[in-house]
Design a protein around this motif. Sequence first.
Motif, PDB file in Angstrom:
ATOM      1  N   CYS A  47       7.236  -8.582  11.381  1.00 16.26           N
ATOM      2  CA  CYS A  47       6.390  -8.806  10.205  1.00 16.26           C
ATOM      3  C   CYS A  47       6.800 -10.121   9.546  1.00 16.26           C
ATOM      4  CB  CYS A  47       6.563  -7.643   9.231  1.00 16.26           C
ATOM      5  SG  CYS A  47       5.671  -7.874   7.675  1.00 16.26           S
ATOM      6  N   CYS A  49       6.321 -10.998   6.613  1.00 15.39           N
ATOM      7  CA  CYS A  49       6.715 -10.767   5.216  1.00 15.39           C
ATOM      8  C   CYS A  49       8.120 -10.199   5.079  1.00 15.39           C
ATOM      9  CB  CYS A  49       5.745  -9.806   4.544  1.00 15.39           C
ATOM     10  SG  CYS A  49       4.116 -10.507   4.249  1.00 15.39           S
ATOM     11  N   CYS A  50       8.461  -9.207   5.892  1.00 13.97           N
ATOM     12  CA  CYS A  50       9.721  -8.488   5.668  1.00 13.97           C
ATOM     13  C   CYS A  50      10.646  -8.508   6.873  1.00 13.97           C
ATOM     14  CB  CYS A  50       9.438  -7.040   5.253  1.00 13.97           C
ATOM     15  SG  CYS A  50       8.889  -5.990   6.613  1.00 13.97           S
ATOM     16  N   CYS A  96       1.975  -3.124   7.885  1.00 10.56           N
ATOM     17  CA  CYS A  96       3.410  -2.943   8.084  1.00 10.56           C
ATOM     18  C   CYS A  96       3.864  -1.775   7.215  1.00 10.56           C
ATOM     19  CB  CYS A  96       4.154  -4.210   7.676  1.00 10.56           C
ATOM     20  SG  CYS A  96       5.952  -4.001   7.619  1.00 10.56           S
ATOM     21  N   ASN A  98       6.703  -1.068   6.302  1.00 13.37           N
ATOM     22  CA  ASN A  98       7.864  -1.444   5.492  1.00 13.37           C
ATOM     23  C   ASN A  98       7.490  -2.176   4.203  1.00 13.37           C
ATOM     24  OD1 ASN A  98      10.697  -1.367   5.332  1.00 13.37           O
ATOM     25  ND2 ASN A  98      10.848  -3.495   6.011  1.00 13.37           N
ATOM     26  N   CYS A  99       6.382  -2.958   4.239  1.00 16.35           N
ATOM     27  CA  CYS A  99       6.068  -3.779   3.059  1.00 16.35           C
ATOM     28  C   CYS A  99       4.569  -3.824   2.757  1.00 16.35           C
ATOM     29  CB  CYS A  99       6.590  -5.199   3.250  1.00 16.35           C
ATOM     30  SG  CYS A  99       5.605  -6.192   4.386  1.00 16.35           S
ATOM     31  N   ALA A 101       2.181  -5.141   4.356  1.00 14.74           N
ATOM     32  CA  ALA A 101       1.456  -6.344   4.772  1.00 14.74           C
ATOM     33  C   ALA A 101       0.255  -5.943   5.626  1.00 14.74           C
ATOM     34  CB  ALA A 101       2.371  -7.255   5.585  1.00 14.74           C
TER      35      ALA A 101
HETATM   36 FE    FE Z   1       6.495  -6.030   6.532  1.00 14.89          FE
END
Ligand code: FE
Length: 135
Positions: A47, A49-50, A96, A98-99, A101
């Motif tokens: 990702c 972003c993260c 995602c 996790n974040c 996105a």
């Molecule tokens: Fe992410």
Amino acid sequence: MSKVLKSVQEWKSALTELQFEVTRKKGTERAFTGEYWDTKTAGVYACICCGKELFDSKVKYDSGTGWPSFYEPLEDDSIATQEDRSLFTRRTEVLCANCDAHLGHVFPDGPAPTGQRYCLNSASLDLVPRQDEEE
Ligand code: FE
């Protein structure tokens, strides 16, 4: 696992304009313009972003769409999906886990063994190459 949470300003300063538009505003890069649509380098796509590892190059294939396409995620819980009713159609958005996105969409017209096509934006991804391998 706790989610990565950042303010709009924090995401803006961490990303390019296109990366921000795609991942945080659910935008779409133009087909055949992204960094990875034709990439065959071995590695893991994380990702942007993260940094969470999301898709392996081993399950990347040429879908002919001009976007990087994969037939399965690295782990089932590394991504999240939700219904997207924008643009007068019903699609399944891929995010995602996790974040949050925005990565792209998944369609049921992919190759075996999953039959899924994860059609993603290069701008959402960061390819971490494996040094010792060619594909
Ligand atoms: Fe992410």
